[in-house]
Enzyme design. Sequence first.
Site, short mmCIF file in Angstrom:
data_model
loop_
_atom_site.label_atom_id
_atom_site.label_comp_id
_atom_site.label_asym_id
_atom_site.label_seq_id
_atom_site.Cartn_x
_atom_site.Cartn_y
_atom_site.Cartn_z
N HIS A 199 41.64 22.72 -49.61
CA HIS A 199 40.46 23.43 -49.10
C HIS A 199 39.16 22.74 -49.49
CE1 HIS A 199 39.16 26.74 -46.77
NE2 HIS A 199 40.12 27.56 -47.10
N ASP A 241 37.60 23.18 -44.02
CA ASP A 241 37.64 24.63 -43.98
C ASP A 241 38.70 25.09 -42.98
OD1 ASP A 241 36.53 24.17 -41.47
OD2 ASP A 241 34.49 24.66 -42.13
#
Length: 445
Positions: A416, A420
């Site tokens: 992450h 995104d």
Amino acid sequence: MAQVLEFTLPDLGEGLTEAEIVRWLVEVGDVVAVDQPVVEVETAKAMVEVPCPYGGVVTARFGEPGDEVPVGQPLVTVAVGGREAEADDVERPAAQTGGEGSGSVLVGYGTGGAVPRRRRVRPGAEPGTRPGALGAEPGGATAQPVAEGPVPVVSPLVRRLAREHGLDLRALHGSGKNGLILRADVERAIAATQQVPAAVANGVALGAGSPRSTGAETRVPLRGLRGVVAEKLSRSRREIPDATTWVDADATELLAVRAAMNAASGAQKVSVLALLARVCTAALARYPELNAMVDTERNEVVRLPAVHLGFAAQTDRGLVVPVIRDAHTRTTEELAAEIARLTEAARAGTLSPAELTGGTFTLNNYGVFGVDGSTPIINYPEAAMLGVGRIAPKPWVYQGELAVRQVVQLSFTFDHRVCDGGTSGGFLRYVADCVEQPAVLLRGV
């Protein structure tokens, strides 16, 4: 006068710092030629034979099978330049005699082919026997003759299985072509040793690797390949804030395209994994931020220019991830050929360290185990992994009607820090679109 030279375990490269001795290929007193393999070792990457750069007589060995040897520790000492080096029990080209080394430091590679070798017979020893051989009895009597010379075994996995159960391969008769010892031969021998309850009752010990009494716990050392895998997975979990998203896709058309490809002329058959590898390279071209890694020391995301595609392969030694170099430049057929080659080498335990490192993205086909989905751990230090479940017939709405279609679940695990949810979702949706409608790939061709 002979000069005694020490040969140490060479630098294995790719961050490898140690190896486990599998078996010795020479004994003290043997005459060896330049670049002749003297020991077989297992690293965290592969099983390899280590060639000695000196020609002469082996005067000492260091370590036993199962010992861990760090890089730089002595393996053997060799007397070169003396009269022993001219022993007539070994015939070899003159260019490979004497005290000059080959300069070769690559594990498993030398400057020339291996030279045939015959063992020197020690005083008092019967031909065809050796100390510690299965069937040798005190006083030189031999209950079961054991042949000398190279053991007719191809697979390192067979050697490992025999070693773990205390079997001497020289005492086995192979059922394969030209006496080749197969895994089935070793397994039959293991079963035979376990069917001796009277010996156990009388307190007679079986082989070192034989199962102990029921109820005892079993401890498996986390070293070698298993240790490296454990460390990488633990580090991935510690350092990478990963997330997983998944989608079901209709793979019916993909299977039809594969069947059409394989029906056409051409020796190389295309696997589903090769098609998915091609899809991955196309998806990474659209979302290059996922072909990346995170430099934690400089707090930077490093986007990589080339796609070195790894794929998970299960072997008897454990899980390995061979890497297809420059996968983005290869055609589907070329990907299929490279996957086949690397898979065969992985099962034989002959992958080189370079073929197991440097990946930038991993494709994990866990569907071969008959499961639908998974949330895999990212192959550190990469930033993402595509998982593929089994392809199975399921009810599916197709063109407005309920039909039975070939459905697969795709999962995408990503770092992450690199992207995104929008990027990860876009990547996975594109992959699913290519699976459902392979013609989507043609847009980028």
